[in-house]
Design a protein around this motif. Sequence first.
Motif, mmCIF file in Angstrom:
data_model
loop_
_atom_site.group_PDB
_atom_site.id
_atom_site.type_symbol
_atom_site.label_atom_id
_atom_site.label_comp_id
_atom_site.label_asym_id
_atom_site.label_seq_id
_atom_site.Cartn_x
_atom_site.Cartn_y
_atom_site.Cartn_z
ATOM 1 N N GLU A 13 0.838 -1.204 0.000
ATOM 2 C CA GLU A 13 0.000 0.000 0.000
ATOM 3 C C GLU A 13 0.868 1.246 0.000
ATOM 4 N N GLU A 14 2.048 1.194 0.582
ATOM 5 C CA GLU A 14 2.978 2.322 0.566
ATOM 6 C C GLU A 14 3.378 2.657 -0.882
ATOM 7 N N GLU A 15 3.675 1.633 -1.662
ATOM 8 C CA GLU A 15 4.017 1.858 -3.076
ATOM 9 C C GLU A 15 2.833 2.428 -3.846
ATOM 10 N N TRP A 16 1.618 1.941 -3.538
ATOM 11 C CA TRP A 16 0.422 2.483 -4.198
ATOM 12 C C TRP A 16 0.251 3.955 -3.850
ATOM 13 N N ARG A 17 0.463 4.324 -2.593
ATOM 14 C CA ARG A 17 0.319 5.725 -2.171
ATOM 15 C C ARG A 17 1.318 6.623 -2.899
ATOM 16 N N GLU A 18 2.494 6.096 -3.181
ATOM 17 C CA GLU A 18 3.504 6.862 -3.921
ATOM 18 C C GLU A 18 3.105 7.034 -5.387
ATOM 19 N N ARG A 19 2.461 6.028 -5.952
ATOM 20 C CA ARG A 19 2.111 6.055 -7.374
ATOM 21 C C ARG A 19 0.855 6.870 -7.660
ATOM 22 N N LEU A 20 -0.139 6.786 -6.803
ATOM 23 C CA LEU A 20 -1.452 7.366 -7.069
ATOM 24 C C LEU A 20 -1.663 8.688 -6.345
ATOM 25 N N SER A 21 -2.529 9.528 -6.922
ATOM 26 C CA SER A 21 -2.961 10.728 -6.219
ATOM 27 C C SER A 21 -3.848 10.300 -5.044
ATOM 28 N N GLU A 22 -4.159 11.226 -4.142
ATOM 29 C CA GLU A 22 -5.029 10.886 -3.009
ATOM 30 C C GLU A 22 -6.381 10.372 -3.489
ATOM 31 N N GLU A 23 -6.951 11.053 -4.486
ATOM 32 C CA GLU A 23 -8.269 10.651 -4.996
ATOM 33 C C GLU A 23 -8.207 9.289 -5.676
ATOM 34 N N GLU A 24 -7.175 9.050 -6.481
ATOM 35 C CA GLU A 24 -7.010 7.749 -7.130
ATOM 36 C C GLU A 24 -6.861 6.646 -6.079
ATOM 37 N N TYR A 25 -6.085 6.925 -5.030
ATOM 38 C CA TYR A 25 -5.882 5.927 -3.984
ATOM 39 C C TYR A 25 -7.214 5.606 -3.302
ATOM 40 N N GLU A 26 -7.994 6.633 -2.979
ATOM 41 C CA GLU A 26 -9.281 6.418 -2.318
ATOM 42 C C GLU A 26 -10.199 5.543 -3.159
ATOM 43 N N ILE A 27 -10.254 5.787 -4.464
ATOM 44 C CA ILE A 27 -11.146 5.016 -5.343
ATOM 45 C C ILE A 27 -10.579 3.621 -5.603
ATOM 46 N N LEU A 28 -9.362 3.567 -6.116
ATOM 47 C CA LEU A 28 -8.785 2.294 -6.557
ATOM 48 C C LEU A 28 -8.423 1.336 -5.419
ATOM 49 N N ARG A 29 -7.918 1.852 -4.310
ATOM 50 C CA ARG A 29 -7.415 0.987 -3.246
ATOM 51 C C ARG A 29 -8.367 0.859 -2.058
ATOM 52 N N GLU A 30 -9.180 1.929 -1.812
ATOM 53 C CA GLU A 30 -10.076 1.898 -0.657
ATOM 54 C C GLU A 30 -11.541 1.736 -1.053
ATOM 55 N N ARG A 31 -11.797 1.464 -2.329
ATOM 56 C CA ARG A 31 -13.135 1.180 -2.856
ATOM 57 C C ARG A 31 -14.095 2.359 -2.696
ATOM 58 N N GLY A 32 -13.561 3.559 -2.888
ATOM 59 C CA GLY A 32 -14.382 4.760 -2.796
ATOM 60 C C GLY A 32 -15.198 4.994 -4.059
ATOM 61 N N THR A 33 -15.995 6.070 -4.028
ATOM 62 C CA THR A 33 -16.825 6.449 -5.170
ATOM 63 C C THR A 33 -16.766 7.949 -5.335
ATOM 64 N N GLU A 34 -16.540 8.406 -6.561
ATOM 65 C CA GLU A 34 -16.559 9.845 -6.819
ATOM 66 C C GLU A 34 -18.007 10.332 -6.894
ATOM 67 N N ALA A 35 -18.210 11.613 -6.729
ATOM 68 C CA ALA A 35 -19.555 12.196 -6.791
ATOM 69 C C ALA A 35 -20.142 12.069 -8.195
ATOM 70 N N ARG A 36 -21.459 11.869 -8.261
ATOM 71 C CA ARG A 36 -22.162 11.770 -9.553
ATOM 72 C C ARG A 36 -21.900 13.013 -10.396
#
Length: 136
Positions: A13-36
Amino acid sequence: MSQSTDEEVPTSEEEWRERLSEEEYEILRERGTEARFSGEYVDHYGDGVYRCAGCGEVLFEGETKYDSGCGWPAFYAAEEGNVVRTEDTRHGMHRIEVSCANCDGHLGHVFQDGPAEHGGERFCINSVAIDYDDDE
């Protein structure tokens, strides 16, 4: 941030945090959802391909994108073998989550209310989870 599938997929997850923006990390790694209706690709159409923002894997062909009115990019088909389906019972709902088969990044969900002439599926995908590539 399109990545090449030749590039190594992070193993921590440390490597993912380095690669992705905060928003990308939230969606891709933490199963988040962007606003409609907030995503870059809601109203975007082209003949290229949509790739995983985490690893660059081709997920959807541009010709399969359509306007479902749901507020997120919608596709009626995914690249065979590149998307994994998993039961998701979070938030008191029963849905089918879709993730990238290459890096396990959360993309969105698939529903059975898509165009009947194309099999009836609607892949409801977060714009943050994908990148458009016009070169394919």
